[in-house]
Design a protein around this motif. Structure first.
Motif, PDB file in Angstrom:
ATOM      1  N   THR A  45      40.490  38.550  46.573  1.00 52.48           N
ATOM      2  CA  THR A  45      39.851  38.418  46.900  1.00 52.48           C
ATOM      3  C   THR A  45      39.182  39.963  45.692  1.00 52.48           C
ATOM      4  O   THR A  45      37.731  40.110  46.664  1.00 52.48           O
ATOM      5  CB  THR A  45      40.016  39.617  48.212  1.00 52.48           C
ATOM      6  OG1 THR A  45      41.587  38.843  49.028  1.00 52.48           O
ATOM      7  CG2 THR A  45      39.284  40.596  49.078  1.00 52.48           C
ATOM      8  N   SER A  46      39.681  40.586  45.525  1.00 50.94           N
ATOM      9  CA  SER A  46      39.031  41.739  44.823  1.00 50.94           C
ATOM     10  C   SER A  46      39.133  41.733  43.597  1.00 50.94           C
ATOM     11  O   SER A  46      40.569  40.873  43.421  1.00 50.94           O
ATOM     12  CB  SER A  46      39.280  42.975  45.266  1.00 50.94           C
ATOM     13  OG  SER A  46      38.127  43.960  44.971  1.00 50.94           O
ATOM     14  N   ILE A  47      38.818  42.255  42.207  1.00 52.57           N
ATOM     15  CA  ILE A  47      39.105  41.767  40.791  1.00 52.57           C
ATOM     16  C   ILE A  47      38.655  43.548  40.641  1.00 52.57           C
ATOM     17  O   ILE A  47      37.864  43.803  40.514  1.00 52.57           O
ATOM     18  CB  ILE A  47      38.360  41.036  39.728  1.00 52.57           C
ATOM     19  CG1 ILE A  47      38.242  39.044  40.294  1.00 52.57           C
ATOM     20  CG2 ILE A  47      38.278  40.675  38.721  1.00 52.57           C
ATOM     21  CD1 ILE A  47      37.751  38.714  39.454  1.00 52.57           C
ATOM     22  N   ALA A  82      37.389  35.604  39.599  1.00 56.98           N
ATOM     23  CA  ALA A  82      36.422  35.385  41.168  1.00 56.98           C
ATOM     24  C   ALA A  82      36.815  34.043  41.837  1.00 56.98           C
ATOM     25  O   ALA A  82      36.531  34.076  42.403  1.00 56.98           O
ATOM     26  CB  ALA A  82      35.674  35.844  40.432  1.00 56.98           C
ATOM     27  N   ALA A  83      36.405  32.945  41.040  1.00 57.63           N
ATOM     28  CA  ALA A  83      36.397  31.546  42.020  1.00 57.63           C
ATOM     29  C   ALA A  83      37.963  30.943  42.384  1.00 57.63           C
ATOM     30  O   ALA A  83      38.165  29.827  43.052  1.00 57.63           O
ATOM     31  CB  ALA A  83      35.772  30.224  41.072  1.00 57.63           C
ATOM     32  N   ARG A  95      33.748  42.672  46.618  1.00 54.81           N
ATOM     33  CA  ARG A  95      34.927  41.839  45.536  1.00 54.81           C
ATOM     34  C   ARG A  95      34.983  42.459  44.231  1.00 54.81           C
ATOM     35  O   ARG A  95      36.392  41.872  43.510  1.00 54.81           O
ATOM     36  CB  ARG A  95      33.828  40.697  44.770  1.00 54.81           C
ATOM     37  CG  ARG A  95      33.576  39.495  46.374  1.00 54.81           C
ATOM     38  CD  ARG A  95      33.830  38.344  46.209  1.00 54.81           C
ATOM     39  NE  ARG A  95      35.141  38.018  45.798  1.00 54.81           N
ATOM     40  CZ  ARG A  95      35.723  36.590  45.681  1.00 54.81           C
ATOM     41  NH1 ARG A  95      34.883  35.605  44.861  1.00 54.81           N
ATOM     42  NH2 ARG A  95      37.305  36.758  45.369  1.00 54.81           N
ATOM     43  N   ALA A  96      34.035  43.655  43.859  1.00 53.07           N
ATOM     44  CA  ALA A  96      34.362  44.320  42.570  1.00 53.07           C
ATOM     45  C   ALA A  96      35.520  45.235  42.985  1.00 53.07           C
ATOM     46  O   ALA A  96      34.722  46.205  43.778  1.00 53.07           O
ATOM     47  CB  ALA A  96      33.315  44.377  41.639  1.00 53.07           C
ATOM     48  N   TYR A 114      44.910  42.534  39.064  1.00 54.50           N
ATOM     49  CA  TYR A 114      43.994  43.112  38.255  1.00 54.50           C
ATOM     50  C   TYR A 114      44.111  42.473  36.208  1.00 54.50           C
ATOM     51  O   TYR A 114      44.919  41.145  36.604  1.00 54.50           O
ATOM     52  CB  TYR A 114      44.706  45.240  37.460  1.00 54.50           C
ATOM     53  CG  TYR A 114      46.390  44.617  37.197  1.00 54.50           C
ATOM     54  CD1 TYR A 114      47.415  44.568  36.628  1.00 54.50           C
ATOM     55  CD2 TYR A 114      47.272  44.074  38.327  1.00 54.50           C
ATOM     56  CE1 TYR A 114      47.820  44.579  35.626  1.00 54.50           C
ATOM     57  CE2 TYR A 114      48.762  44.365  38.346  1.00 54.50           C
ATOM     58  CZ  TYR A 114      48.881  44.187  37.047  1.00 54.50           C
ATOM     59  OH  TYR A 114      50.336  44.040  36.391  1.00 54.50           O
ATOM     60  N   GLY A 115      43.732  43.034  35.195  1.00 56.96           N
ATOM     61  CA  GLY A 115      43.659  42.080  34.131  1.00 56.96           C
ATOM     62  C   GLY A 115      43.709  41.040  33.670  1.00 56.96           C
ATOM     63  O   GLY A 115      43.647  40.525  32.838  1.00 56.96           O
TER      64      GLY A 115
END
Length: 339
Positions: free
Chosen positions: A286-288, A280-281, A15-16, A206-207
């Motif tokens: 999917t991923s940050i 994230a919520a 997720r990260a 992103y961002g």
């Protein structure tokens, strides 16, 4: 660390996602020396991170070289993503067969690998038929140089056109899109997020910290510290650097940051942690992509992935950052006066 499938694919990613744009020396925006970049990558992997994102554009290829050296001996445990389309030296630009073929081979050479897990179109190319692009990308998959395909900074229309073009040429569709998304920038909710849901794309956003604005690093009426990202951008010769910094340091964005500080204080957390937990919520994320300059910054950001925000905090954050994106169901009936 949690892991999710990327879109409707079998590719599982953390997720990260470790963003690497800070790794390099061009424009004076580097995270530091290569040893610090290695420490960040080591810390990310030790915390269970598997997803690393880079691009040929970053520091004119230097970033890919740094990442490649850091992954020697552990490449198979990493989901490695890079991007092509932008200018890199004399290599040209765009999503043509000629440019992408040269760009991918150059990226593989700099990364020291014979394949990348995710290859992304960095931006739309209005001068190349999208059928040519998707056929070229499918050739990369069939040759074993690329496992999955994605795009970055595409509009909803461009995403849909790409998926249709892949079907027309009998090629491989995109499994992901990489858009900007944060409490400051929510326009993707109007069309991009629904398009991704409809066409089975995961969102790698992103961002999420708004260039540091949502980390509480900047205050109204105070000049950015010279060593901060905004301070360096305002003093750099990087094309568009000043304009980008000024677009983030607006009254609206600083108002949101002020309210975020209050919400975070009520939860006993840092503003950056809450800003990341909010993203994230959100549906479809999917991923940050995280862009740490130090290993310490990375650890602070990773704390967000262990936090579940209470409903009252989510509601307040949604309220302070709300933008009117119009109806999301494609209906025009909101234009008809109610009787």
């Amino acid at each position: 660390m949690d892991y999710l499938n990327l879109g409707r694919s079998g590719l599982r990613v953390s997720r990260a996602c470790l963003g690497t744009m800070n790794f390099g020396t061009e424009h004076g925006l580097a995270a530091g020396d290569e040893a610090e970049a290695r420490r960040i990558i080591d810390a990310f992997v030790e915390e269970g991170g598997t997803f690393i994102d880079t691009a040929d554009l970053y520091h004119r290829g230097e970033t890919e070289e740094i990442v490649g050296r850091a992954l020697r001996g552990r490449r198979e445990g990493i989901v490695l993503a890079t991007k092509g389309a932008m200018p890199v030296g004399a290599e040209g630009r765009g999503l043509s067969r000629r440019h992408l073929t040269r760009a991918l081979d150059a990226s593989l050479r700099r990364l020291g690998t014979d394949y990348v897990d995710l290859y992304q179109c960095h931006q739309w190319d209005p001068y190349t038929p999208i059928e040519e692009t998707m056929a070229t990308l499918d050739g990369f998959v069939r040759a074993g140089k690329v496992r999955y395909l994605g795009c970055s900074n595409f509009t909803a229309t461009q995403i849909v056109e790409s998926q249709w073009a892949a079907a027309r040429v009998g090629g491989t569709p995109f499994v992901s899109v990489q858009p900007q998304y944060s409490l400051l920038q929510r326009v993707i909710e109007a069309e991009i997020q629904p398009a991704c849901e409809r066409h089975g794309l995961g969102m790698i956003v992103y961002g999420a910290l708004g260039g540091g604005v949502l980390a509480g690093r900047y205050r109204r009426g105070q000049a950015p510290h010279p060593d901060s990202r905004m301070g360096r951008l305002l003093g750099t010769t990087m094309p568009g650097g000043n304009r980008w910094a000024e677009s983030l340091l607006t009254d609206r964005n600083l108002d949101i940051a002020d309210e975020l500080v209050k919400v975070a204080a009520g939860l006993g957390a840092a503003p950056a942690e809450i800003a990341l937990a909010w993203v994230a919520a959100r549906p479809g994320v999917t991923s940050i992509v995280l862009g740490p300059r130090t290993a310490g910054h990375l650890h602070q950001s990773l704390a967000a992935f262990d936090r579940t925000l209470p409903e009252h905090a989510l509601a307040r954050l949604d309220e302070i950052s709300h933008v009117d994106t119009g109806p999301l169901d494609g209906s025009f009936f909101h234009l008809v006066p109610r009787r």
